[in-house]
Design a protein around this motif. Sequence first.
Motif, PDB file in Angstrom:
ATOM      1  N   UNK A  47     -33.055  -1.690   7.178  1.00 41.64           N
ATOM      2  CA  UNK A  47     -31.550  -1.859   6.880  1.00 41.64           C
ATOM      3  C   UNK A  47     -31.072  -2.672   5.811  1.00 41.64           C
ATOM      4  N   UNK A  48     -31.870  -3.751   5.570  1.00 36.17           N
ATOM      5  CA  UNK A  48     -31.520  -4.542   4.368  1.00 36.17           C
ATOM      6  C   UNK A  48     -31.308  -3.672   2.968  1.00 36.17           C
ATOM      7  N   UNK A  49     -32.376  -3.051   2.700  1.00 31.43           N
ATOM      8  CA  UNK A  49     -32.324  -2.086   1.667  1.00 31.43           C
ATOM      9  C   UNK A  49     -31.363  -1.015   1.641  1.00 31.43           C
ATOM     10  N   UNK A  50     -31.018  -0.356   2.626  1.00 38.65           N
ATOM     11  CA  UNK A  50     -30.044   0.558   2.796  1.00 38.65           C
ATOM     12  C   UNK A  50     -28.607  -0.263   2.522  1.00 38.65           C
ATOM     13  N   UNK A  51     -28.407  -1.327   3.048  1.00 33.53           N
ATOM     14  CA  UNK A  51     -27.277  -2.102   2.638  1.00 33.53           C
ATOM     15  C   UNK A  51     -26.884  -2.666   1.594  1.00 33.53           C
ATOM     16  N   UNK A  52     -28.306  -3.148   0.760  1.00 31.58           N
ATOM     17  CA  UNK A  52     -28.058  -3.526  -0.585  1.00 31.58           C
ATOM     18  C   UNK A  52     -27.624  -2.294  -1.714  1.00 31.58           C
ATOM     19  N   UNK A  53     -28.245  -1.206  -1.145  1.00 31.53           N
ATOM     20  CA  UNK A  53     -27.810   0.200  -2.041  1.00 31.53           C
ATOM     21  C   UNK A  53     -26.314   0.403  -1.703  1.00 31.53           C
ATOM     22  N   UNK A  54     -26.015   0.329  -0.479  1.00 28.97           N
ATOM     23  CA  UNK A  54     -24.543   0.521  -0.267  1.00 28.97           C
ATOM     24  C   UNK A  54     -23.622  -0.433  -0.686  1.00 28.97           C
ATOM     25  N   UNK A  55     -23.864  -1.630  -0.989  1.00 26.31           N
ATOM     26  CA  UNK A  55     -23.171  -2.919  -1.215  1.00 26.31           C
ATOM     27  C   UNK A  55     -22.986  -2.438  -2.906  1.00 26.31           C
ATOM     28  N   UNK A  56     -24.240  -2.188  -3.577  1.00 22.45           N
ATOM     29  CA  UNK A  56     -24.179  -2.004  -5.069  1.00 22.45           C
ATOM     30  C   UNK A  56     -23.356  -3.073  -5.853  1.00 22.45           C
ATOM     31  N   UNK A  57     -23.709  -4.492  -5.480  1.00 24.45           N
ATOM     32  CA  UNK A  57     -23.462  -5.476  -6.319  1.00 24.45           C
ATOM     33  C   UNK A  57     -24.121  -6.595  -6.282  1.00 24.45           C
ATOM     34  N   UNK A  58     -25.102  -6.677  -7.383  1.00 26.58           N
ATOM     35  CA  UNK A  58     -26.161  -7.683  -7.216  1.00 26.58           C
ATOM     36  C   UNK A  58     -25.787  -9.016  -6.952  1.00 26.58           C
ATOM     37  N   UNK A  59     -24.504  -9.687  -7.471  1.00 25.40           N
ATOM     38  CA  UNK A  59     -24.200 -10.969  -7.368  1.00 25.40           C
ATOM     39  C   UNK A  59     -23.660 -10.892  -5.775  1.00 25.40           C
ATOM     40  N   UNK A  60     -23.214 -10.351  -5.029  1.00 25.28           N
ATOM     41  CA  UNK A  60     -22.817 -10.369  -3.890  1.00 25.28           C
ATOM     42  C   UNK A  60     -24.030 -10.134  -2.920  1.00 25.28           C
ATOM     43  N   UNK A  61     -24.944  -9.258  -3.274  1.00 23.48           N
ATOM     44  CA  UNK A  61     -26.190  -9.359  -2.522  1.00 23.48           C
ATOM     45  C   UNK A  61     -26.849 -10.548  -2.535  1.00 23.48           C
TER      46      UNK A  61
END
Length: 63
Positions: free
Chosen positions: A32-46
Amino acid sequence: MTDSDLDIVYTRLCKTLTQLGEPNTSLFLARFAMLAIDKIDDPAAVLSLIGDASEGMPEQAPE
């Protein structure tokens, strides 16, 4: 996201975790985290979210 939306999403997450069972919880949350990280697409936010999520949690003692 409204409070109602948040409640719906959180409830679905909890029900999914219950259905998958405790042995599968870590794998599901990692996926779930990896999918969310990909969807967010903002390293600083993640990175900020990772810091927020770990805040106040006990660290594991070194072995």
